[in-house]
Scaffold this motif. Structure first.
Motif, PDB file in Angstrom:
ATOM      1  N   THR A   4       5.183 -11.668  42.740  1.00  0.00           N
ATOM      2  CA  THR A   4       5.450 -11.265  41.408  1.00  0.00           C
ATOM      3  C   THR A   4       4.166 -10.018  41.323  1.00  0.00           C
ATOM      4  OG1 THR A   4       3.901 -12.807  40.611  1.00  0.00           O
ATOM      5  CG2 THR A   4       6.105 -13.273  40.303  1.00  0.00           C
ATOM      6  N   ILE A   5       3.389  -9.785  42.527  1.00  0.00           N
ATOM      7  CA  ILE A   5       2.511  -8.694  42.351  1.00  0.00           C
ATOM      8  C   ILE A   5       3.210  -7.184  42.132  1.00  0.00           C
ATOM      9  CG2 ILE A   5       0.603  -7.270  43.499  1.00  0.00           C
ATOM     10  CD1 ILE A   5      -0.364  -9.986  44.387  1.00  0.00           C
ATOM     11  N   SER A   6       3.555  -6.709  41.165  1.00  0.00           N
ATOM     12  CA  SER A   6       4.131  -5.722  41.044  1.00  0.00           C
ATOM     13  C   SER A   6       3.469  -4.285  40.391  1.00  0.00           C
ATOM     14  CB  SER A   6       5.402  -5.658  40.070  1.00  0.00           C
ATOM     15  OG  SER A   6       6.124  -4.621  39.647  1.00  0.00           O
ATOM     16  N   LEU A   7       3.135  -3.633  41.230  1.00  0.00           N
ATOM     17  CA  LEU A   7       2.062  -2.290  40.780  1.00  0.00           C
ATOM     18  C   LEU A   7       2.409  -1.443  40.161  1.00  0.00           C
ATOM     19  CD1 LEU A   7       0.427  -4.385  43.158  1.00  0.00           C
ATOM     20  CD2 LEU A   7      -1.018  -2.259  43.089  1.00  0.00           C
ATOM     21  N   ASN A   8       2.090  -1.014  39.134  1.00  0.00           N
ATOM     22  CA  ASN A   8       2.576   0.388  38.628  1.00  0.00           C
ATOM     23  C   ASN A   8       1.467   1.536  38.336  1.00  0.00           C
ATOM     24  OD1 ASN A   8       5.112  -0.647  37.623  1.00  0.00           O
ATOM     25  ND2 ASN A   8       4.024  -2.174  36.544  1.00  0.00           N
ATOM     26  N   PRO A   9       0.958   2.056  39.164  1.00  0.00           N
ATOM     27  CA  PRO A   9      -0.018   3.137  39.181  1.00  0.00           C
ATOM     28  C   PRO A   9       0.212   4.248  38.261  1.00  0.00           C
ATOM     29  CG  PRO A   9       0.636   2.636  41.613  1.00  0.00           C
ATOM     30  CD  PRO A   9       1.831   2.094  40.855  1.00  0.00           C
ATOM     31  N   SER A  10      -1.085   4.766  37.511  1.00  0.00           N
ATOM     32  CA  SER A  10      -0.750   5.866  36.696  1.00  0.00           C
ATOM     33  C   SER A  10      -2.264   6.448  36.864  1.00  0.00           C
ATOM     34  CB  SER A  10      -0.439   5.244  35.326  1.00  0.00           C
ATOM     35  OG  SER A  10      -1.268   4.398  34.933  1.00  0.00           O
ATOM     36  N   LEU A  11      -2.389   7.675  36.402  1.00  0.00           N
ATOM     37  CA  LEU A  11      -3.674   8.405  36.258  1.00  0.00           C
ATOM     38  C   LEU A  11      -4.535   7.706  35.240  1.00  0.00           C
ATOM     39  CD1 LEU A  11      -2.789  12.076  36.812  1.00  0.00           C
ATOM     40  CD2 LEU A  11      -4.080  10.681  38.335  1.00  0.00           C
ATOM     41  N   GLU A  12      -5.680   7.049  35.816  1.00  0.00           N
ATOM     42  CA  GLU A  12      -6.415   6.109  34.832  1.00  0.00           C
ATOM     43  C   GLU A  12      -7.957   6.503  35.273  1.00  0.00           C
ATOM     44  OE1 GLU A  12      -5.531   4.717  32.617  1.00  0.00           O
ATOM     45  OE2 GLU A  12      -3.724   4.069  32.627  1.00  0.00           O
ATOM     46  N   ASP A  13      -8.782   6.483  34.471  1.00  0.00           N
ATOM     47  CA  ASP A  13     -10.426   6.703  34.742  1.00  0.00           C
ATOM     48  C   ASP A  13     -11.007   5.614  35.388  1.00  0.00           C
ATOM     49  OD1 ASP A  13     -10.394   8.899  33.294  1.00  0.00           O
ATOM     50  OD2 ASP A  13     -11.094   8.147  31.439  1.00  0.00           O
ATOM     51  N   ILE A  14     -11.615   5.814  36.764  1.00  0.00           N
ATOM     52  CA  ILE A  14     -11.850   4.691  37.499  1.00  0.00           C
ATOM     53  C   ILE A  14     -13.126   4.051  36.926  1.00  0.00           C
ATOM     54  CG2 ILE A  14     -13.311   6.287  38.847  1.00  0.00           C
ATOM     55  CD1 ILE A  14     -11.264   2.877  40.016  1.00  0.00           C
ATOM     56  N   GLY A  15     -13.801   4.899  36.096  1.00  0.00           N
ATOM     57  CA  GLY A  15     -15.088   4.153  35.247  1.00  0.00           C
ATOM     58  C   GLY A  15     -14.557   3.152  34.580  1.00  0.00           C
ATOM     59  N   GLN A  16     -13.678   3.175  33.806  1.00  0.00           N
ATOM     60  CA  GLN A  16     -13.112   2.495  32.902  1.00  0.00           C
ATOM     61  C   GLN A  16     -12.580   1.109  33.444  1.00  0.00           C
ATOM     62  OE1 GLN A  16     -13.185   2.166  29.563  1.00  0.00           O
ATOM     63  NE2 GLN A  16     -12.170   0.181  29.285  1.00  0.00           N
ATOM     64  N   THR A  17     -11.878   1.305  34.731  1.00  0.00           N
ATOM     65  CA  THR A  17     -11.617   0.208  35.687  1.00  0.00           C
ATOM     66  C   THR A  17     -12.703  -0.814  35.900  1.00  0.00           C
ATOM     67  OG1 THR A  17      -9.587   1.276  36.198  1.00  0.00           O
ATOM     68  CG2 THR A  17     -10.095  -0.737  37.643  1.00  0.00           C
ATOM     69  N   ILE A  18     -13.545  -0.166  36.468  1.00  0.00           N
ATOM     70  CA  ILE A  18     -15.134  -0.735  36.787  1.00  0.00           C
ATOM     71  C   ILE A  18     -15.804  -1.459  35.830  1.00  0.00           C
ATOM     72  CG2 ILE A  18     -17.436  -0.399  37.904  1.00  0.00           C
ATOM     73  CD1 ILE A  18     -16.102   2.167  39.587  1.00  0.00           C
ATOM     74  N   SER A  19     -15.755  -0.710  34.689  1.00  0.00           N
ATOM     75  CA  SER A  19     -16.406  -1.221  33.426  1.00  0.00           C
ATOM     76  C   SER A  19     -15.668  -2.685  33.043  1.00  0.00           C
ATOM     77  CB  SER A  19     -16.317  -0.535  32.088  1.00  0.00           C
ATOM     78  OG  SER A  19     -17.294   0.603  32.404  1.00  0.00           O
TER      79      SER A  19
END
Length: 304
Positions: free
Chosen positions: A149-164
């Motif tokens: 069930t690991i279904s990834l939906n990549p999109s353009l996102e700020d990597i800083g927010q992901t790390i935070s």
């Protein structure tokens, strides 16, 4: 003259058709012979020496394919047994904290405890709840992996927010252990990634860094843009990973010899690799067990 040419052409066509039919018939017979060998599981060298060379080659290749399928089936069965053993073990381990919570709850409900004993029992219940939460998290991760069930939906996102978001998830445990998490200055950039699952991957690495570091330790996160990838490094000063374990740590259920006394089932890093590679990236590890540098996990995510 034309009659002779037509006659010769006709004879040539008939002869060609007959030769093709004969060749195809022999080829089909060879394949049937090999299939009979497969069904009979007869691939002895003595038998093959007396056969036509073409059948021998086909039988040899069929034998390799059969052995490969048998090996894969054995691996699948072994992994299934490992999963079943893991679930059984987790179910058994859950009984202890559940029994503790039930006992302490009854004692607290009786109301015959002084404030100090009541606080002690509540503290023990909190520890038991934490263990149950960890077990449930492990089972949820396993279910994601097992049913795909690991279904990834990549999109353009700020990597800083992901790390935070990853840091916020582990911050309470880090503060409890007085472990400092610092982020080196970097220019935030948008990467094509699935924020939810990429956060999960970073959280798993941070969880390990906290778990295998001593109190008052330090974890440093750095982001480095490269030509085709962006490198996210998570460094700790924990116990480290022996070099002999490096090729194994990303395999499911693998746990190094130096962490047997720690809670864990060997799913976290397997999940990290699955998530990162599903997005076209990769993960590297460098470690210095027994030294002061600890371990560095480097996650490489593709630039957009």
């Amino acid at each position: 003259m034309w009659i002779i040419v037509i006659t010769v052409s006709l004879i040539a066509c008939i002869l060609t058709a007959w030769l093709c039919h004969r060749y195809v018939s022999r080829a089909v017979a060879s394949v049937e012979a090999v299939l009979e060998r497969i069904l009979a599981r007869d691939f002895s060298s003595a038998t093959l020496l007396n056969e036509d060379d073409r059948i021998s080659k086909l039988a040899h290749k069929a034998n390799r394919v059969t052995n490969m399928l048998i090996t894969e089936a054995a691996h699948a069965k072994a992994e299934k047994n490992t999963v079943q053993g893991f679930i059984s073990d987790m179910s058994h381990q859950m009984k202890t904290p559940l029994a503790g919570i039930a006992m302490y709850s009854e004692l607290l409900l009786d109301g015959n405890l002084n404030a100090e004993d009541a606080l002690e029992f509540i503290s023990r219940m909190k520890i038991s709840v934490g263990k149950l939460q960890w077990m449930m998290d492990s089972l949820i991760k396993l279910s994601h992996l097992e049913v795909g069930t690991i279904s990834l939906n990549p999109s353009l996102e700020d990597i800083g927010q992901t790390i935070s978001e990853a840091i916020i998830t582990v911050l309470a445990e880090a503060e409890r252990r007085r472990i400092e998490i610092s982020v080196s200055n970097f220019e935030d950039t948008q990467l094509l990634h699935d924020r939810k699952w990429t956060t999960e991957a970073l959280v798993n690495i941070l969880d390990n860094a906290i778990k295998y570091s001593a109190n008052n330790g330090k974890i440093t996160i750095a982001v480095e843009p490269l030509q085709y990838y962006t490198k996210i490094s998570i460094a700790d000063n924990g116990i480290g990973i022996p070099k002999s374990d490096w090729p194994q740590i990303f395999k499911r259920f693998y746990r190094g010899q130096n962490v047997k006394d720690k809670e864990g089932v060997g799913l976290g890093l397997f999940l990290v690799r699955t998530i990162v590679e599903s997005q076209g990236g990769y993960v590297l590890v460098d470690s210095n067990p027994g030294g002061t540098c600890g371990t560095v996990f480097s996650v490489f995510l593709q630039n957009c």
